[in-house]
Design a protein around this motif. Structure first.
Motif, PDB file in Angstrom:
ATOM      1  N   SER A  36       0.824  -1.214   0.000  1.00 43.26           N
ATOM      2  CA  SER A  36       0.000   0.000   0.000  1.00 43.26           C
ATOM      3  C   SER A  36       0.855   1.260   0.000  1.00 43.26           C
ATOM      4  CB  SER A  36      -0.928   0.011   1.216  1.00 43.26           C
ATOM      5  OG  SER A  36      -1.804  -1.082   1.169  1.00 43.26           O
ATOM      6  N   ILE A  37       1.888   1.269   0.838  1.00 39.38           N
ATOM      7  CA  ILE A  37       2.774   2.433   0.891  1.00 39.38           C
ATOM      8  C   ILE A  37       3.532   2.571  -0.431  1.00 39.38           C
ATOM      9  CG2 ILE A  37       4.792   3.432   2.040  1.00 39.38           C
ATOM     10  CD1 ILE A  37       3.786   1.947   4.594  1.00 39.38           C
ATOM     11  N   ALA A  38       4.028   1.463  -0.970  1.00 38.88           N
ATOM     12  CA  ALA A  38       4.755   1.507  -2.245  1.00 38.88           C
ATOM     13  C   ALA A  38       3.860   2.013  -3.370  1.00 38.88           C
ATOM     14  CB  ALA A  38       5.304   0.121  -2.582  1.00 38.88           C
ATOM     15  N   ARG A  39       2.628   1.535  -3.412  1.00 42.10           N
ATOM     16  CA  ARG A  39       1.689   1.955  -4.455  1.00 42.10           C
ATOM     17  C   ARG A  39       1.412   3.455  -4.352  1.00 42.10           C
ATOM     18  NH1 ARG A  39      -2.248  -1.136  -3.205  1.00 42.10           N
ATOM     19  NH2 ARG A  39      -1.450  -2.895  -4.390  1.00 42.10           N
ATOM     20  N   ALA A  40       1.172   3.947  -3.140  1.00 41.20           N
ATOM     21  CA  ALA A  40       0.892   5.372  -2.938  1.00 41.20           C
ATOM     22  C   ALA A  40       2.094   6.229  -3.330  1.00 41.20           C
ATOM     23  CB  ALA A  40       0.504   5.632  -1.490  1.00 41.20           C
ATOM     24  N   MET A  41       3.287   5.800  -2.941  1.00 43.06           N
ATOM     25  CA  MET A  41       4.491   6.555  -3.297  1.00 43.06           C
ATOM     26  C   MET A  41       4.706   6.571  -4.806  1.00 43.06           C
ATOM     27  SD  MET A  41       7.028   5.395  -0.183  1.00 43.06           S
ATOM     28  CE  MET A  41       8.510   5.821  -1.067  1.00 43.06           C
ATOM     29  N   GLU A  42       4.451   5.435  -5.444  1.00 43.80           N
ATOM     30  CA  GLU A  42       4.599   5.343  -6.896  1.00 43.80           C
ATOM     31  C   GLU A  42       3.607   6.282  -7.600  1.00 43.80           C
ATOM     32  OE1 GLU A  42       3.576   1.553  -8.957  1.00 43.80           O
ATOM     33  OE2 GLU A  42       5.754   1.481  -9.176  1.00 43.80           O
ATOM     34  N   GLU A  43       2.367   6.308  -7.124  1.00 45.95           N
ATOM     35  CA  GLU A  43       1.351   7.173  -7.723  1.00 45.95           C
ATOM     36  C   GLU A  43       1.689   8.649  -7.554  1.00 45.95           C
ATOM     37  OE1 GLU A  43      -2.358   5.988  -5.965  1.00 45.95           O
ATOM     38  OE2 GLU A  43      -2.402   4.080  -7.065  1.00 45.95           O
ATOM     39  N   LYS A  44       2.287   9.020  -6.418  1.00 46.33           N
ATOM     40  CA  LYS A  44       2.648  10.412  -6.161  1.00 46.33           C
ATOM     41  C   LYS A  44       3.995  10.794  -6.767  1.00 46.33           C
ATOM     42  CE  LYS A  44      -0.035  11.431  -2.090  1.00 46.33           C
ATOM     43  NZ  LYS A  44      -0.711  12.610  -2.538  1.00 46.33           N
ATOM     44  N   GLY A  45       4.745   9.809  -7.264  1.00 41.81           N
ATOM     45  CA  GLY A  45       6.041  10.089  -7.874  1.00 41.81           C
ATOM     46  C   GLY A  45       7.100  10.503  -6.865  1.00 41.81           C
ATOM     47  N   VAL A  46       7.105   9.827  -5.702  1.00 39.57           N
ATOM     48  CA  VAL A  46       8.080  10.156  -4.665  1.00 39.57           C
ATOM     49  C   VAL A  46       8.831   8.902  -4.208  1.00 39.57           C
ATOM     50  CG1 VAL A  46       6.815  12.162  -3.823  1.00 39.57           C
ATOM     51  CG2 VAL A  46       6.389   9.938  -2.784  1.00 39.57           C
ATOM     52  N   TYR A  47      10.005   9.141  -3.649  1.00 38.62           N
ATOM     53  CA  TYR A  47      10.783   8.119  -2.971  1.00 38.62           C
ATOM     54  C   TYR A  47      10.743   8.445  -1.476  1.00 38.62           C
ATOM     55  CZ  TYR A  47      13.035   6.828  -7.449  1.00 38.62           C
ATOM     56  OH  TYR A  47      13.304   6.423  -8.721  1.00 38.62           O
ATOM     57  N   GLY A  48      11.000   7.458  -0.647  1.00 42.24           N
ATOM     58  CA  GLY A  48      11.072   7.676   0.789  1.00 42.24           C
ATOM     59  C   GLY A  48      12.512   7.854   1.233  1.00 42.24           C
ATOM     60  N   LEU A  49      12.742   8.824   2.106  1.00 41.71           N
ATOM     61  CA  LEU A  49      14.061   8.991   2.714  1.00 41.71           C
ATOM     62  C   LEU A  49      14.043   8.298   4.057  1.00 41.71           C
ATOM     63  CD1 LEU A  49      14.833  12.737   1.966  1.00 41.71           C
ATOM     64  CD2 LEU A  49      15.792  10.721   0.858  1.00 41.71           C
ATOM     65  N   CYS A  50      15.104   7.568   4.373  1.00 46.12           N
ATOM     66  CA  CYS A  50      15.135   6.840   5.631  1.00 46.12           C
ATOM     67  C   CYS A  50      16.539   6.821   6.223  1.00 46.12           C
ATOM     68  CB  CYS A  50      14.633   5.412   5.446  1.00 46.12           C
ATOM     69  SG  CYS A  50      15.682   4.401   4.394  1.00 46.12           S
ATOM     70  N   ARG A  51      16.588   6.525   7.495  1.00 49.60           N
ATOM     71  CA  ARG A  51      17.839   6.294   8.205  1.00 49.60           C
ATOM     72  C   ARG A  51      17.909   4.790   8.390  1.00 49.60           C
ATOM     73  NH1 ARG A  51      18.572   5.687  13.768  1.00 49.60           N
ATOM     74  NH2 ARG A  51      20.649   6.191  14.479  1.00 49.60           N
ATOM     75  N   PHE A  52      19.047   4.195   8.051  1.00 49.20           N
ATOM     76  CA  PHE A  52      19.156   2.745   8.058  1.00 49.20           C
ATOM     77  C   PHE A  52      20.415   2.316   8.808  1.00 49.20           C
ATOM     78  CE2 PHE A  52      20.721  -1.128   5.810  1.00 49.20           C
ATOM     79  CZ  PHE A  52      19.721  -1.988   6.226  1.00 49.20           C
ATOM     80  N   VAL A  53      20.249   1.380   9.729  1.00 46.26           N
ATOM     81  CA  VAL A  53      21.375   0.791  10.444  1.00 46.26           C
ATOM     82  C   VAL A  53      21.313  -0.709  10.177  1.00 46.26           C
ATOM     83  CG1 VAL A  53      22.496   0.454  12.667  1.00 46.26           C
ATOM     84  CG2 VAL A  53      21.242   2.575  12.220  1.00 46.26           C
ATOM     85  N   LYS A  54      22.298  -1.223   9.459  1.00 47.08           N
ATOM     86  CA  LYS A  54      22.248  -2.612   9.015  1.00 47.08           C
ATOM     87  C   LYS A  54      22.461  -3.621  10.148  1.00 47.08           C
ATOM     88  CE  LYS A  54      23.705  -5.497   5.198  1.00 47.08           C
ATOM     89  NZ  LYS A  54      24.395  -5.547   3.933  1.00 47.08           N
ATOM     90  N   THR A  55      23.396  -3.340  11.042  1.00 43.92           N
ATOM     91  CA  THR A  55      23.674  -4.260  12.150  1.00 43.92           C
ATOM     92  C   THR A  55      23.883  -3.475  13.435  1.00 43.92           C
ATOM     93  OG1 THR A  55      26.059  -4.220  11.699  1.00 43.92           O
ATOM     94  CG2 THR A  55      24.784  -5.970  10.655  1.00 43.92           C
ATOM     95  N   ASP A  56      23.762  -4.150  14.564  1.00 39.84           N
ATOM     96  CA  ASP A  56      24.004  -3.504  15.857  1.00 39.84           C
ATOM     97  C   ASP A  56      25.402  -2.898  15.878  1.00 39.84           C
ATOM     98  OD1 ASP A  56      21.541  -4.149  16.859  1.00 39.84           O
ATOM     99  OD2 ASP A  56      22.229  -5.921  17.958  1.00 39.84           O
ATOM    100  N   GLY A  57      25.494  -1.671  16.344  1.00 41.28           N
ATOM    101  CA  GLY A  57      26.778  -1.002  16.465  1.00 41.28           C
ATOM    102  C   GLY A  57      27.278  -0.336  15.197  1.00 41.28           C
TER     103      GLY A  57
END
Length: 113
Positions: A36-57
């Motif tokens: 649902s979120i992907a579909r809405a973002m695709e329809e609005k022509g936007v990407y999501g910005l996020c902060r990502f931490v792959k592993t502890d530390g």
């Protein structure tokens, strides 16, 4: 963190390996939520910005979530036999790392003698 127009993310800034972000294999609700979120973002022509931490530390990285459709996913055999990635919900995200602003430098081209 927020959303950014697709046109504001130059492809040359995407760094690192691509990661697939999907709902849980066992949870239809989480797959529907991601779809649902992907579909809405695709329809609005936007990407999501996020902060990502792959592993502890690990240090956090800035990322962009790119919505993908089932039409995109299996053209080249991507994801092999994992049908839960491309089932009837069929939408997911590709997570790519973006550099922080201080990591981007404009280097003027040098003159050739």
């Amino acid at each position: 963190l927020g959303y950014i127009a697709v046109s504001d993310v130059p492809i040359h800034l995407l760094i690192g390996s691509a990661l697939a972000v999907v709902g849980g294999k066992e949870s239809n609700k989480s797959r529907v939520a991601v779809a649902s979120i992907a579909r809405a973002m695709e329809e609005k022509g936007v990407y999501g910005l996020c902060r990502f931490v792959k592993t502890d530390g690990a240090e956090p990285v800035l990322g962009v979530l790119i919505p993908k459709t089932d039409d995109d996913s299996n053209e080249d055999g991507c994801f092999g036999g994992d049908s839960y990635l491309t089932d009837d919900v069929g939408k997911y995200f590709i997570l790519m790392q973006l550099p922080f602003a201080e990591d981007v430098q404009d280097i003027p081209p040098s003159k050739v003698p």
